[in-house]
Enzyme design. Structure first.
Site, mmCIF file in Angstrom:
data_model
loop_
_atom_site.group_PDB
_atom_site.id
_atom_site.type_symbol
_atom_site.label_atom_id
_atom_site.label_comp_id
_atom_site.label_asym_id
_atom_site.label_seq_id
_atom_site.Cartn_x
_atom_site.Cartn_y
_atom_site.Cartn_z
ATOM 1 N N GLY A 117 0.874 -1.180 0.000
ATOM 2 C CA GLY A 117 0.000 0.000 0.000
ATOM 3 C C GLY A 117 0.900 1.215 0.000
ATOM 4 O O GLY A 117 1.966 1.188 0.624
ATOM 5 N N TYR A 152 -6.337 -6.141 -2.643
ATOM 6 C CA TYR A 152 -6.385 -5.964 -4.091
ATOM 7 C C TYR A 152 -5.764 -7.168 -4.769
ATOM 8 O O TYR A 152 -4.929 -7.868 -4.197
ATOM 9 C CB TYR A 152 -5.713 -4.657 -4.531
ATOM 10 C CG TYR A 152 -4.223 -4.570 -4.333
ATOM 11 C CD1 TYR A 152 -3.688 -4.176 -3.112
ATOM 12 C CD2 TYR A 152 -3.354 -4.848 -5.384
ATOM 13 C CE1 TYR A 152 -2.318 -4.060 -2.943
ATOM 14 C CE2 TYR A 152 -1.976 -4.734 -5.225
ATOM 15 C CZ TYR A 152 -1.469 -4.343 -3.998
ATOM 16 O OH TYR A 152 -0.110 -4.234 -3.834
ATOM 17 N N TYR A 189 -9.918 -3.898 -6.553
ATOM 18 C CA TYR A 189 -9.787 -3.516 -5.136
ATOM 19 C C TYR A 189 -11.029 -3.870 -4.331
ATOM 20 O O TYR A 189 -12.144 -3.722 -4.811
ATOM 21 C CB TYR A 189 -9.585 -1.991 -5.017
ATOM 22 C CG TYR A 189 -8.236 -1.520 -5.492
ATOM 23 C CD1 TYR A 189 -7.164 -1.467 -4.619
ATOM 24 C CD2 TYR A 189 -8.050 -1.123 -6.815
ATOM 25 C CE1 TYR A 189 -5.919 -1.026 -5.044
ATOM 26 C CE2 TYR A 189 -6.800 -0.677 -7.253
ATOM 27 C CZ TYR A 189 -5.741 -0.633 -6.355
ATOM 28 O OH TYR A 189 -4.514 -0.203 -6.787
ATOM 29 N N TRP A 190 -10.822 -4.297 -3.100
ATOM 30 C CA TRP A 190 -11.894 -4.450 -2.119
ATOM 31 C C TRP A 190 -11.420 -3.698 -0.879
ATOM 32 O O TRP A 190 -10.669 -4.247 -0.059
ATOM 33 C CB TRP A 190 -12.110 -5.916 -1.770
ATOM 34 C CG TRP A 190 -12.610 -6.744 -2.909
ATOM 35 C CD1 TRP A 190 -13.914 -7.043 -3.198
ATOM 36 C CD2 TRP A 190 -11.829 -7.399 -3.935
ATOM 37 N NE1 TRP A 190 -13.981 -7.823 -4.328
ATOM 38 C CE2 TRP A 190 -12.734 -8.063 -4.798
ATOM 39 C CE3 TRP A 190 -10.459 -7.487 -4.195
ATOM 40 C CZ2 TRP A 190 -12.295 -8.789 -5.905
ATOM 41 C CZ3 TRP A 190 -10.024 -8.212 -5.294
ATOM 42 C CH2 TRP A 190 -10.941 -8.856 -6.138
ATOM 43 N N LYS A 222 8.161 14.518 -9.385
ATOM 44 C CA LYS A 222 8.640 13.335 -10.116
ATOM 45 C C LYS A 222 8.023 13.340 -11.509
ATOM 46 O O LYS A 222 6.913 13.823 -11.690
ATOM 47 C CB LYS A 222 8.214 12.066 -9.369
ATOM 48 C CG LYS A 222 8.817 11.927 -7.993
ATOM 49 C CD LYS A 222 8.029 10.950 -7.130
ATOM 50 C CE LYS A 222 6.861 11.622 -6.446
ATOM 51 N NZ LYS A 222 6.053 10.736 -5.601
ATOM 52 N N ASP A 229 6.679 5.601 -4.493
ATOM 53 C CA ASP A 229 6.761 5.324 -3.047
ATOM 54 C C ASP A 229 8.211 5.122 -2.606
ATOM 55 O O ASP A 229 8.639 5.642 -1.573
ATOM 56 C CB ASP A 229 5.966 4.053 -2.686
ATOM 57 C CG ASP A 229 4.530 4.105 -3.174
ATOM 58 O OD1 ASP A 229 3.989 5.225 -3.311
ATOM 59 O OD2 ASP A 229 3.947 3.031 -3.433
HETATM 60 P P1 ADP Z 1 4.840 7.634 -9.607
HETATM 61 O O1 ADP Z 1 5.112 6.175 -9.409
HETATM 62 O O2 ADP Z 1 4.479 8.309 -8.316
HETATM 63 O O3 ADP Z 1 3.911 7.945 -10.738
HETATM 64 P P2 ADP Z 1 6.958 8.440 -11.375
HETATM 65 O O4 ADP Z 1 6.487 7.460 -12.384
HETATM 66 O O5 ADP Z 1 6.994 9.858 -11.788
HETATM 67 O O6 ADP Z 1 6.230 8.315 -9.976
HETATM 68 O O7 ADP Z 1 8.414 7.966 -11.004
HETATM 69 C C1 ADP Z 1 9.075 8.219 -9.790
HETATM 70 C C2 ADP Z 1 10.564 8.059 -10.024
HETATM 71 O O8 ADP Z 1 10.814 6.737 -10.519
HETATM 72 C C3 ADP Z 1 11.132 8.973 -11.091
HETATM 73 O O9 ADP Z 1 11.511 10.223 -10.568
HETATM 74 C C4 ADP Z 1 12.330 8.176 -11.568
HETATM 75 O O10 ADP Z 1 13.398 8.324 -10.658
HETATM 76 C C5 ADP Z 1 11.835 6.760 -11.482
HETATM 77 N N1 ADP Z 1 11.267 6.279 -12.764
HETATM 78 C C6 ADP Z 1 9.983 6.018 -13.047
HETATM 79 N N2 ADP Z 1 9.853 5.535 -14.305
HETATM 80 C C7 ADP Z 1 11.093 5.492 -14.826
HETATM 81 C C8 ADP Z 1 11.644 5.078 -16.093
HETATM 82 N N3 ADP Z 1 10.877 4.624 -17.089
HETATM 83 N N4 ADP Z 1 12.983 5.178 -16.257
HETATM 84 C C9 ADP Z 1 13.785 5.639 -15.264
HETATM 85 N N5 ADP Z 1 13.325 6.029 -14.059
HETATM 86 C C10 ADP Z 1 12.005 5.968 -13.841
#
Ligand code: ADP
Length: 313
Positions: free
Chosen positions: A33, A91, A104-105, A228, A261
Site C-alpha cells: 500500500g 487488491y 480492489y476491495w 517526479k 513510493d
Molecule cells: P509515480 O510512481 O508516483 O507515478 P513516477 O512514475 O513519476 O512516480 O516515477 C518516480 C521516479 O521513478 C522517477 O523520478 C524516476 O526516478 C523513477 N522512474 C519512473 N519511471 C522510470 C523510467 N521509465 N525510467 C527511469 N526512471 C524511472
C-alpha cells in the site's frame, strides 16, 4: 529540521495483495500500500531509523498476519489500531498479455477508521521528527476524519515535526475530481515537503509544466516541492530555488509499481542532512531504479551500490 530524522511516522492503509503465479488460478498473498511501501523502503535504507506506521486493521487472522509482516520488516505497529468486526482491504493483480490490472476491495476496510481518535493521532505524532502521508490516506477517510488528521498534522508541524505529503492522485477513490483537488490542496497547506508526480498533476490540475506544479504547492505553503516525472528530470523547488535533476536511464524497466513510493523514501530518509538536493534526488532515483528493475511493490534493495551514500547507522 536541521538534522536527519530519528523517528518517522507514516500514515495510511496497507492492503493484502494477491499476485498471480505461473499456474492459472494460483496467487501469492503479500502486503502493500502506498504509504506502507514508503515505510518499508525507509527501513530498508536505514535500519537504525525508527519507522512507525499509523493505521487500523481488523481483529481477524489476516489482520494478525499483516501486523506480523509489518513487525518482521522492522516497522513499529504500536499505532496500528484494531477495529473489531472489520478487516484489511485487499487488491488482486490480473495479468493479460503482460499488462497488469488491479481489482480492489477496500471500501469497508479497517484503515478507513485510522483517524477516529484525535488523542491517538497526537500520541502517534508526538516525538516524530518527520510525518509522511498521501492523497490516498486522505481519500479513504470521511470528511470529519480528514479534518481530524489535518488538524493533528498541523499541530505536529507546530511542534517542529517536518510534514511530507505525496498527493498520489487517485480520482476513483474520491466522489469526483473537484473533491479530490480541494482535499489535496488542503493536505498541502499542512505540509513542508510535497512530492507530486507530474503526469497526474497535469491531468487533474492542468499544470503546463513541472515548474507550475512546484509553484502551485509552494503557494499553498510547502517549503520544498519535488516533482517526479517518470524517466524525465525531477523538478525541485527548495529554499525558493528551482532546479532540474536528471534521472539516470534505467536499462530494463520490469514493473513500475512503487516507483514513486520508493523514490519518496530515498528523498526523505535523511531529510534535513546537509546533502545537496541534486545528490539527494540522484540517490533516490538510484533506489527506484532497483525497484522498477524488479517485480512487485516491495523489492529487497542491494545496498552495495548505494552504501557510500548512506553513511548513517
Ligand atoms: P509515480 O510512481 O508516483 O507515478 P513516477 O512514475 O513519476 O512516480 O516515477 C518516480 C521516479 O521513478 C522517477 O523520478 C524516476 O526516478 C523513477 N522512474 C519512473 N519511471 C522510470 C523510467 N521509465 N525510467 C527511469 N526512471 C524511472
Amino acid at each position: 529540521m536541521t538534522a536527519p530524522p530519528r523517528r518517522i511516522l507514516c500514515i495510511g492503509e496497507c492492503m493484502a495483495e494477491l499476485a498471480p503465479l505461473d499456474a492459472p488460478g494460483d496467487y501469492r498473498l503479500g502486503f502493500a500500500g502506498d504509504s506502507f511501501n514508503t515505510a518499508w523502503y525507509l527501513r530498508q535504507l536505514r535500519p537504525g531509523l525508527e519507522v512507525d506506521y499509523l493505521s487500523a486493521i481488523g481483529g481477524d487472522a489476516i489482520s494478525d498476519r499483516m501486523a506480523r509482516f509489518m513487525a518482521d520488516a522492522g516497522i513499529g505497529t504500536a499505532h496500528v489500531a484494531r477495529v473489531p468486526g472489520r478487516s484489511v482491504g485487499m487488491y488482486m493483480i490480473s495479468l493479460s498479455a503482460g499488462e497488469r490490472s488491479f481489482s480492489y476491495w477496500r471500501d469497508t476496510s479497517a484503515a478507513r477508521l485510522l483517524a477516529e481518535d484525535p488523542a491517538a493521532l497526537d500520541r502517534a505524532m508526538s516525538g516524530a521528527d518527520l510525518v509522511y502521508f498521501s492523497g490516498i490516506t486522505l481519500a479513504i477517510l470521511s470528511e470529519a476524519a480528514r479534518d481530524r488528521l489535518l488538524h493533528a498534522l498541523r499541530a505536529a508541524r507546530g511542534q517542529g515535526a517536518t510534514i511530507a505529503f505525496d498527493p498520489n492522485l487517485r480520482p476513483r477513490l474520491w466522489r469526483g475530481s473537484a473533491e479530490m483537488c480541494a482535499a489535496i490542496m488542503q493536505g498541502a497547506t499542512v505540509s513542508d515537503v510535497v512530492l507530486p508526480s507530474f503526469e497526474d498533476e497535469a491531468a487533474y490540475f492542468g499544470d503546463a509544466d513541472p515548474r507550475a506544479t512546484a509553484d502551485r504547492y509552494a503557494a499553498a505553503g510547502a517549503r520544498s516541492v519535488v516533482v517526479k516525472n517518470g524517466p524525465d528530470p525531477v523538478h525541485v523547488l527548495h529554499d525558493g530555488r528551482h532546479q532540474e535533476v536528471v534521472v539516470a536511464p534505467v536499462p530494463r524497466v520490469v514493473d513500475t509499481t512503487s516507483a514513486g513510493d520508493s523514490f519518496n523514501a530515498g528523498v526523505l530518509v535523511d531529510w534535513g542532512s546537509p546533502l545537496p538536493m541534486a545528490k539527494r534526488i540522484e540517490r533516490a532515483a538510484a533506489v527506484t531504479a532497483q525497484v522498477i528493475g524488479g517485480k512487485g511493490a516491495l523489492v529487497p534493495l542491494d545496498k552495495t551500490p548505494l552504501s557510500n551514500d548512506w553513511t548513517m547507522p
